[in-house]
Scaffold this motif. Structure first.
Motif, PDB file in Angstrom:
ATOM      1  N   GLY A  42       0.800  -1.219   0.000  1.00  0.00           N
ATOM      2  CA  GLY A  42       0.000   0.000   0.000  1.00  0.00           C
ATOM      3  C   GLY A  42       0.835   1.272   0.000  1.00  0.00           C
ATOM      4  O   GLY A  42       0.380   2.316  -0.449  1.00  0.00           O
TER       5      GLY A  42
ATOM      6  N   THR B  27       5.785   3.272   3.527  1.00  0.00           N
ATOM      7  CA  THR B  27       5.659   3.204   4.987  1.00  0.00           C
ATOM      8  C   THR B  27       5.375   1.774   5.425  1.00  0.00           C
ATOM      9  O   THR B  27       5.960   1.273   6.394  1.00  0.00           O
ATOM     10  CB  THR B  27       4.518   4.141   5.458  1.00  0.00           C
TER      11      THR B  27
ATOM     12  N   GLU C 277       7.558  -1.457   7.953  1.00  0.00           N
ATOM     13  CA  GLU C 277       7.013  -2.414   8.915  1.00  0.00           C
ATOM     14  C   GLU C 277       7.205  -3.855   8.444  1.00  0.00           C
ATOM     15  O   GLU C 277       7.703  -4.711   9.195  1.00  0.00           O
ATOM     16  CB  GLU C 277       5.513  -2.127   9.107  1.00  0.00           C
TER      17      GLU C 277
ATOM     18  N   HIS D 275       9.585   2.212  13.617  1.00  0.00           N
ATOM     19  CA  HIS D 275       8.899   0.948  13.351  1.00  0.00           C
ATOM     20  C   HIS D 275       9.601  -0.212  14.072  1.00  0.00           C
ATOM     21  O   HIS D 275       8.940  -1.081  14.634  1.00  0.00           O
ATOM     22  CB  HIS D 275       8.815   0.681  11.846  1.00  0.00           C
TER      23      HIS D 275
ATOM     24  N   TRP E 102       8.671   0.047  17.716  1.00  0.00           N
ATOM     25  CA  TRP E 102       7.277  -0.372  17.929  1.00  0.00           C
ATOM     26  C   TRP E 102       7.172  -1.885  17.914  1.00  0.00           C
ATOM     27  O   TRP E 102       6.348  -2.469  18.627  1.00  0.00           O
ATOM     28  CB  TRP E 102       6.372   0.208  16.835  1.00  0.00           C
TER      29      TRP E 102
ATOM     30  N   GLN F 295       4.959   8.119  -5.943  1.00  0.00           N
ATOM     31  CA  GLN F 295       4.569   9.526  -6.093  1.00  0.00           C
ATOM     32  C   GLN F 295       5.778  10.472  -6.046  1.00  0.00           C
ATOM     33  O   GLN F 295       5.599  11.677  -5.945  1.00  0.00           O
ATOM     34  CB  GLN F 295       3.532   9.923  -5.041  1.00  0.00           C
TER      35      GLN F 295
ATOM     36  N   ALA G  79      -0.127   8.997  -5.715  1.00  0.00           N
ATOM     37  CA  ALA G  79       0.291   8.197  -4.550  1.00  0.00           C
ATOM     38  C   ALA G  79      -0.636   7.004  -4.343  1.00  0.00           C
ATOM     39  O   ALA G  79      -1.777   6.998  -4.796  1.00  0.00           O
ATOM     40  CB  ALA G  79       0.285   9.081  -3.302  1.00  0.00           C
ATOM     41  N   GLY G  80      -0.109   5.987  -3.632  1.00  0.00           N
ATOM     42  CA  GLY G  80      -0.954   4.854  -3.275  1.00  0.00           C
ATOM     43  C   GLY G  80      -0.361   3.494  -3.573  1.00  0.00           C
ATOM     44  O   GLY G  80      -1.069   2.484  -3.572  1.00  0.00           O
TER      45      GLY G  80
ATOM     46  N   HIS H 260      -0.899 -11.158   5.696  1.00  0.00           N
ATOM     47  CA  HIS H 260      -1.045 -11.237   4.235  1.00  0.00           C
ATOM     48  C   HIS H 260       0.141 -10.614   3.517  1.00  0.00           C
ATOM     49  O   HIS H 260       0.385 -10.928   2.357  1.00  0.00           O
ATOM     50  CB  HIS H 260      -2.353 -10.571   3.794  1.00  0.00           C
TER      51      HIS H 260
ATOM     52  N   PHE I  74      -3.794  -9.326  -1.931  1.00  0.00           N
ATOM     53  CA  PHE I  74      -5.005  -8.507  -1.746  1.00  0.00           C
ATOM     54  C   PHE I  74      -5.271  -7.796  -3.065  1.00  0.00           C
ATOM     55  O   PHE I  74      -4.473  -7.869  -3.990  1.00  0.00           O
ATOM     56  CB  PHE I  74      -4.809  -7.507  -0.592  1.00  0.00           C
TER      57      PHE I  74
ATOM     58  N   GLY J  67      -4.696   0.852   3.065  1.00  0.00           N
ATOM     59  CA  GLY J  67      -4.360   0.400   1.725  1.00  0.00           C
ATOM     60  C   GLY J  67      -5.400  -0.525   1.115  1.00  0.00           C
ATOM     61  O   GLY J  67      -5.510  -0.634  -0.103  1.00  0.00           O
ATOM     62  N   SER J  68      -6.142  -1.220   1.965  1.00  0.00           N
ATOM     63  CA  SER J  68      -7.124  -2.199   1.474  1.00  0.00           C
ATOM     64  C   SER J  68      -8.017  -2.615   2.634  1.00  0.00           C
ATOM     65  O   SER J  68      -7.702  -2.355   3.798  1.00  0.00           O
ATOM     66  CB  SER J  68      -6.410  -3.443   0.935  1.00  0.00           C
TER      67      SER J  68
ATOM     68  N   GLU K 205      -6.181  -5.164   4.770  1.00  0.00           N
ATOM     69  CA  GLU K 205      -5.371  -4.604   5.853  1.00  0.00           C
ATOM     70  C   GLU K 205      -6.226  -4.338   7.093  1.00  0.00           C
ATOM     71  O   GLU K 205      -5.733  -4.462   8.224  1.00  0.00           O
ATOM     72  CB  GLU K 205      -4.681  -3.314   5.382  1.00  0.00           C
TER      73      GLU K 205
ATOM     74  N   GLU L 281      -6.492  -7.160   9.505  1.00  0.00           N
ATOM     75  CA  GLU L 281      -5.318  -7.251  10.371  1.00  0.00           C
ATOM     76  C   GLU L 281      -5.308  -6.153  11.430  1.00  0.00           C
ATOM     77  O   GLU L 281      -5.140  -6.417  12.623  1.00  0.00           O
ATOM     78  CB  GLU L 281      -4.052  -7.156   9.503  1.00  0.00           C
ATOM     79  N   ARG L 282      -5.491  -4.910  11.002  1.00  0.00           N
ATOM     80  CA  ARG L 282      -5.344  -3.776  11.931  1.00  0.00           C
ATOM     81  C   ARG L 282      -6.420  -3.796  13.012  1.00  0.00           C
ATOM     82  O   ARG L 282      -6.154  -3.409  14.158  1.00  0.00           O
ATOM     83  CB  ARG L 282      -5.387  -2.455  11.174  1.00  0.00           C
TER      84      ARG L 282
ATOM     85  N   GLN M  58      -5.299  -6.226  15.582  1.00  0.00           N
ATOM     86  CA  GLN M  58      -4.130  -5.749  16.335  1.00  0.00           C
ATOM     87  C   GLN M  58      -4.494  -4.668  17.344  1.00  0.00           C
ATOM     88  O   GLN M  58      -3.978  -4.650  18.457  1.00  0.00           O
ATOM     89  CB  GLN M  58      -3.069  -5.197  15.359  1.00  0.00           C
TER      90      GLN M  58
ATOM     91  N   TYR N  66       1.722  -4.975  20.318  1.00  0.00           N
ATOM     92  CA  TYR N  66       1.864  -4.301  19.026  1.00  0.00           C
ATOM     93  C   TYR N  66       0.465  -4.063  18.474  1.00  0.00           C
ATOM     94  O   TYR N  66      -0.278  -5.004  18.218  1.00  0.00           O
ATOM     95  CB  TYR N  66       2.680  -5.163  18.061  1.00  0.00           C
TER      96      TYR N  66
ATOM     97  N   GLY O 251      -0.315  -2.215  15.679  1.00  0.00           N
ATOM     98  CA  GLY O 251      -0.439  -1.967  14.241  1.00  0.00           C
ATOM     99  C   GLY O 251       0.461  -0.862  13.704  1.00  0.00           C
ATOM    100  O   GLY O 251       0.296  -0.442  12.561  1.00  0.00           O
ATOM    101  N   GLY O 252       1.406  -0.415  14.527  1.00  0.00           N
ATOM    102  CA  GLY O 252       2.394   0.553  14.037  1.00  0.00           C
ATOM    103  C   GLY O 252       1.766   1.832  13.524  1.00  0.00           C
ATOM    104  O   GLY O 252       0.934   2.442  14.200  1.00  0.00           O
ATOM    105  N   HIS O 253       2.148   2.223  12.311  1.00  0.00           N
ATOM    106  CA  HIS O 253       1.615   3.475  11.745  1.00  0.00           C
ATOM    107  C   HIS O 253       0.105   3.380  11.541  1.00  0.00           C
ATOM    108  O   HIS O 253      -0.569   4.392  11.472  1.00  0.00           O
ATOM    109  CB  HIS O 253       2.306   3.801  10.417  1.00  0.00           C
TER     110      HIS O 253
ATOM    111  N   PRO P  56      -1.410   8.817   8.468  1.00  0.00           N
ATOM    112  CA  PRO P  56      -0.035   8.541   8.904  1.00  0.00           C
ATOM    113  C   PRO P  56       0.930   8.279   7.750  1.00  0.00           C
ATOM    114  O   PRO P  56       2.131   8.230   7.953  1.00  0.00           O
ATOM    115  CB  PRO P  56      -0.167   7.275   9.760  1.00  0.00           C
ATOM    116  N   PHE P  57       0.431   8.039   6.558  1.00  0.00           N
ATOM    117  CA  PHE P  57       1.308   7.790   5.410  1.00  0.00           C
ATOM    118  C   PHE P  57       0.716   8.525   4.216  1.00  0.00           C
ATOM    119  O   PHE P  57      -0.371   9.082   4.308  1.00  0.00           O
ATOM    120  CB  PHE P  57       1.431   6.285   5.135  1.00  0.00           C
ATOM    121  N   THR P  58       1.427   8.554   3.122  1.00  0.00           N
ATOM    122  CA  THR P  58       0.896   9.206   1.917  1.00  0.00           C
ATOM    123  C   THR P  58      -0.199   8.307   1.349  1.00  0.00           C
ATOM    124  O   THR P  58       0.086   7.214   0.884  1.00  0.00           O
ATOM    125  CB  THR P  58       2.008   9.408   0.865  1.00  0.00           C
ATOM    126  N   PRO P  59      -1.436   8.765   1.419  1.00  0.00           N
ATOM    127  CA  PRO P  59      -2.532   7.870   1.039  1.00  0.00           C
ATOM    128  C   PRO P  59      -2.817   7.913  -0.460  1.00  0.00           C
ATOM    129  O   PRO P  59      -2.203   8.689  -1.195  1.00  0.00           O
ATOM    130  CB  PRO P  59      -3.710   8.460   1.819  1.00  0.00           C
ATOM    131  N   ASN P  60      -3.747   7.090  -0.859  1.00  0.00           N
ATOM    132  CA  ASN P  60      -4.201   7.054  -2.247  1.00  0.00           C
ATOM    133  C   ASN P  60      -5.148   8.242  -2.461  1.00  0.00           C
ATOM    134  O   ASN P  60      -6.369   8.114  -2.387  1.00  0.00           O
ATOM    135  CB  ASN P  60      -4.905   5.721  -2.499  1.00  0.00           C
TER     136      ASN P  60
END
Lengths: 358, 358
Positions: A66, A69, A73, A99, A102, A188, A195-196, A222, A239, B66-67, B70, B73-74, B77, B218, B220-222, B238-242
């Motif tokens: 994704g 970042t 991890e 990371h 953490w 990006q 980005a993404g 995953h 995914f 990201g999906s 994810e 999982e998150r 966590q 833990y 899930g970090g970021h 927390p990150f550069t998103p889509n």
């Protein structure tokens, strides 16, 4: 009237992006199943292009995530159980370290001040270190590590896996991938895409280490190396990935190959030389990074000496040129100029002329 | 000549997507910094639209990942330390369970055969369960859980957090968010967008539980709930998103609000009724899901009785209609028909006529 984005990411789109996006819409690429042959063919084509662009050794695999970042991890989860070592000289190298902390790793660090690089003698990686984390280009400070230094670290420290964050250095940085074990970037920055998407280049040695840790700890679910590799063998992903970015990346990489990576590198260096030369001569600006060998060709950071940086940014914006602000605490007194392949020589020329007239 | 994609994701793009994409390119949205005011304004607008569309209680927060994978999982966590309980009736509900096992949770499961739903009496969630995982719509089998059943589970089991995977049910499913604690989806299904973004709706109770687990494991970090929430408070990530998908989502949600979610639900039900009625009357097809209350209105799975399913798919493809194949082992004998908002009533009509003439 379109502006030119000299921002260090998200950044100016590569000139061919809009055309490729229209092609994908016309072909309905974004409705195709990520389990279809069409997607496998796309991934295979992305793989071939990236292998050629980076001159990857045969044993490398290429995974999609994704974001970069996320690769901080996942690389720690799949490749380390205890000891990591981090070269930290800015906000992004520090995030790789964060990371590791953490995740409860025994994370050792060599930290130098913001704006500084590393001299090879300082780097002393303790025995038993599983992963040495190097940020090839610090997007926050504009400091790069010359690839020759990275190669020298491999000679000096054969034991740990070497992980290279080349988020804002790729594809310019002429890294010899036989002298590192993994590297990663997001799209990006130097690739000029929306980005993404994170791209993770992983060698056979990493996969062996990852296999040894499977079943002994949480290796990333995953997005463990085992799971990513399992899918990669059929050019699939665990995914539903960002197919749009994979499509654009595939085509932009092919455009870059057509142009020639050496040409891109030469143009990058010529543009960087022009900017740094101006910064040294200017009375309003000065290069932030003192050590010339550590000045990044792709993200150029300048101190603004007599005005608030925001004023410079605002004046340039009116002329259709968007600069990056300084990172974090440096926002008030620095500007950042991305010098990615999407920036034409003519555009950099216009920028330097405009800065000269301030 | 464009085809119509009746595939369950990636799927037919929402009709307004190409226009919004052009607007974003014209406005250079994908070059804007994800730390800029422009991005914050976009996130805020996405937030307002999604709140209205889902009628979210005030205490909900909306995060981007990201999906949806994810988020499996998150959520585990950040929200669980030990005990989870999973309703499993297909491949995707099983994947949520897999994530819990990978993370070492004591994951209890109520599993029913592929194609079946759950009767409320069967569900017995043990005391001490931290999270009850419900898949509102099983994309693999075409089984849905009526939202009234989900609400009844809340009455029956007030203790565990209730997490609803509505990946292929949103925005159709009229979930009462005051009766669950979190839900999530990805954008390449009912929203008709390019893949590459997960959307996570999280209430205050989840954030309290997450806060209690911070520092103890833990989380899930970021992408821990704590980290996502910290950024969300300024409409940041927390990150550069889509950004591309966030932009498209914002605008498609607004288009849906203009049309009216009730209208979308009525149209979805009318189209579903038409398809299921045909399947019941047909001698070539039969609805796979026997229990009418468990038949998904958004992903319709049919047994193909007298031909290989691949032949049906191939014949329809020649007429410009792309169907989904059966999932996994059902590939040979089933087809899947996505009935998302991007499919016009006229298009579904044409599909049913074509199926009738096979």
């Amino acid at each position: 009237m379109a502006s030119v984005y000299f921002t260090p990411g998200p950044a100016q789109l590569y000139p061919t992006v809009a055309g490729h996006l229209q092609t994908a819409l016309d072909k309905q690429v974004f409705s195709q199943s990520h389990r279809s042959q069409a997607f496998k063919d796309l991934y295979k084509r992305a793989d071939a292009g990236l292998r050629a662009l980076f001159n990857l050794p045969e044993d490398y695999a290429i995974y999609f995530t994704g974001s970069a970042t996320e690769i901080w991890e996942r690389s720690l989860q799949s490749l380390t159980a205890q000891k990591t070592y981090h070269l930290v000289n800015g906000s992004f190298s520090k995030k790789y370290l964060d990371h590791a902390k953490w995740l409860g790793r025994d994370a050792q660090v060599l930290q130098v001040p913001f704006g500084k690089g590393f001299s090879l003698e300082e780097v002393q990686v303790p025995g038993g270190t599983e992963l040495l984390a190097i940020t090839q280009n610090e997007t926050s400070s504009g400091v790069c590590m010359p690839v020759s230094d990275i190669h020298a670290l491999r000679e000096k420290f054969p034991e740990p896996l070497i992980s290279v964050d080349m988020v804002s250095g790729a594809p310019y940085a002429a890294l010899d991938f036989s002298k590192v074990d993994m590297a990663f970037f997001s799209v990006q920055k130097g690739f000029g895409l929306p980005a993404g998407l994170g791209v993770w280049l992983v060698n056979g040695r990493c996969r062996e280490v990852a296999a040894g840790l499977e079943g002994k700890q949480y290796t990333g679910g995953h997005h463990s190396i085992a799971s990513l590799q399992d899918q990669y063998q059929q050019f699939q992903t665990p995914f539903t990935p960002n197919v749009l970015d994979i499509f654009l990346l595939t085509h932009v990489v092919e455009d870059m190959l057509t142009k020639g990576i050496e040409t891109i590198r030469q143009e990058t260096e010529a543009k960087a030389h022009q900017v740094y030369t101006f910064l040294e001569e200017s009375s309003l600006f000065a290069p932030f990074v003192q050590e010339k060998a550590h000045r990044s060709p792709t993200v150029i950071v300048a101190d603004v000496l007599e005005k608030p940086a925001a004023e410079v940014i605002s004046l340039l914006k009116k002329q259709g040129m968007v600069l990056g602000s300084g990172y974090g605490a440096s926002k008030e007194k620095q500007i950042r100029i991305a010098n990615f392949p999407a920036i034409f020589e003519q555009e950099m020329d216009t920028l330097v002329k405009a800065l000269r007239q301030l």
